[in-house]
Design an enzyme around this catalytic site. Sequence first.
Site, mmCIF file in Angstrom:
data_model
loop_
_atom_site.group_PDB
_atom_site.id
_atom_site.type_symbol
_atom_site.label_atom_id
_atom_site.label_comp_id
_atom_site.label_asym_id
_atom_site.label_seq_id
_atom_site.Cartn_x
_atom_site.Cartn_y
_atom_site.Cartn_z
ATOM 1 N N LYS A 1 0.865 -1.192 0.000
ATOM 2 C CA LYS A 1 0.000 0.000 0.000
ATOM 3 C C LYS A 1 0.895 1.233 0.000
ATOM 4 O O LYS A 1 1.768 1.388 0.870
ATOM 5 C CB LYS A 1 -0.883 -0.014 1.255
ATOM 6 C CG LYS A 1 -1.665 1.266 1.550
ATOM 7 C CD LYS A 1 -2.925 1.334 0.720
ATOM 8 C CE LYS A 1 -3.809 2.517 1.132
ATOM 9 N NZ LYS A 1 -4.489 2.306 2.422
ATOM 10 N N VAL A 2 0.683 2.109 -0.962
ATOM 11 C CA VAL A 2 1.460 3.347 -1.075
ATOM 12 C C VAL A 2 0.514 4.498 -1.406
ATOM 13 O O VAL A 2 -0.655 4.303 -1.689
ATOM 14 C CB VAL A 2 2.552 3.246 -2.172
ATOM 15 C CG1 VAL A 2 3.549 2.138 -1.857
ATOM 16 C CG2 VAL A 2 1.933 3.054 -3.550
ATOM 17 N N THR B 1 0.029 11.643 -1.002
ATOM 18 C CA THR B 1 -0.972 12.344 -1.811
ATOM 19 C C THR B 1 -1.396 13.630 -1.132
ATOM 20 O O THR B 1 -1.648 14.636 -1.793
ATOM 21 C CB THR B 1 -2.195 11.445 -2.057
ATOM 22 O OG1 THR B 1 -1.767 10.234 -2.692
ATOM 23 C CG2 THR B 1 -3.213 12.128 -2.947
ATOM 24 N N ALA B 2 -1.475 13.605 0.197
ATOM 25 C CA ALA B 2 -1.849 14.813 0.939
ATOM 26 C C ALA B 2 -0.912 15.967 0.595
ATOM 27 O O ALA B 2 -1.362 17.082 0.301
ATOM 28 C CB ALA B 2 -1.825 14.537 2.441
ATOM 29 N N HIS C 1 -6.847 11.028 7.441
ATOM 30 C CA HIS C 1 -7.513 9.955 8.166
ATOM 31 C C HIS C 1 -8.326 10.441 9.356
ATOM 32 O O HIS C 1 -9.119 11.362 9.242
ATOM 33 C CB HIS C 1 -6.490 8.887 8.567
ATOM 34 C CG HIS C 1 -5.898 8.157 7.405
ATOM 35 N ND1 HIS C 1 -6.555 7.962 6.211
ATOM 36 C CD2 HIS C 1 -4.682 7.574 7.246
ATOM 37 C CE1 HIS C 1 -5.789 7.280 5.380
ATOM 38 N NE2 HIS C 1 -4.646 7.043 5.971
#
Length: 267
Positions: free
Chosen positions: A52-53, A103-104, A146
Amino acid sequence: MKIAFSPCPNDTFVFHALVHGLVPGAPELDVTFADVDVTNTAALDGRFDLVKVSYAALPWLLDTYELLPCGGALGRGCGPLLLTAGRADITGATVAVPGDRTTAYLLFRLWAEQTGQIPGRIEVVPFHEIMPGVAAGRYDAGLVIHEARFTYQRYGLTSLVDLGEWWETDTGLPIPLGAILAKRGAVDAAAAADWIRTSVRAAWADPEASRAYVLAHAQEMEPDVVDQHIKLYVNDFTEDLGPDGHAAARALLHRAAAAGLVPSVDL
């Protein structure tokens, strides 16, 4: 087979059945728990078979890995927030971010370029230190993801911009946050996608089956926050990216490449 994903509730919920041998035909998995800012870099040497990336990290990884059409985190109303202690402009500010290939952070850079609010300094900070650091005045602003969407008010902070809302308004597309990759030459990507989809469907069919596993890795997150987290980040895009999911990933990376923020990639 080596797999790496975060201890966050959405990932443990999605992968519970797969890592516990409950998916017929799937191999035994050796699990590494690591936050996405760690896997973004750790995956560079191909040490994991499934990983997961951040979508933002794909331009550095697609020579070694293939994007799977499921298991990741995309959605609407689930984007990163830029928090301050009341500051209304971050021009020249010191901003804490959770990782330089997240991504943030990429969304933040695109937003800053569009609005002209260019920070003076960026500091990569462990996620759990960002909100306390902004509240204490160590940083002028902090970029959070999150569960912070549900808890930032406890620190007396305000949201200067919801970068997911900005992205959705600007593009009409969902926010591409986390991707699942399969190592080329080591994993049958189609089979891996089937395993992950089966695991997702098992989680939805019996949410209580994964409850203890999810809570054990939730980093002291409150049960109601865990539930909100899963509901927000595990959605139809988790089962299948579909046309909108793929379009969102392409739009993010093409925009970023055009701005000179990431290498150009054909996705």
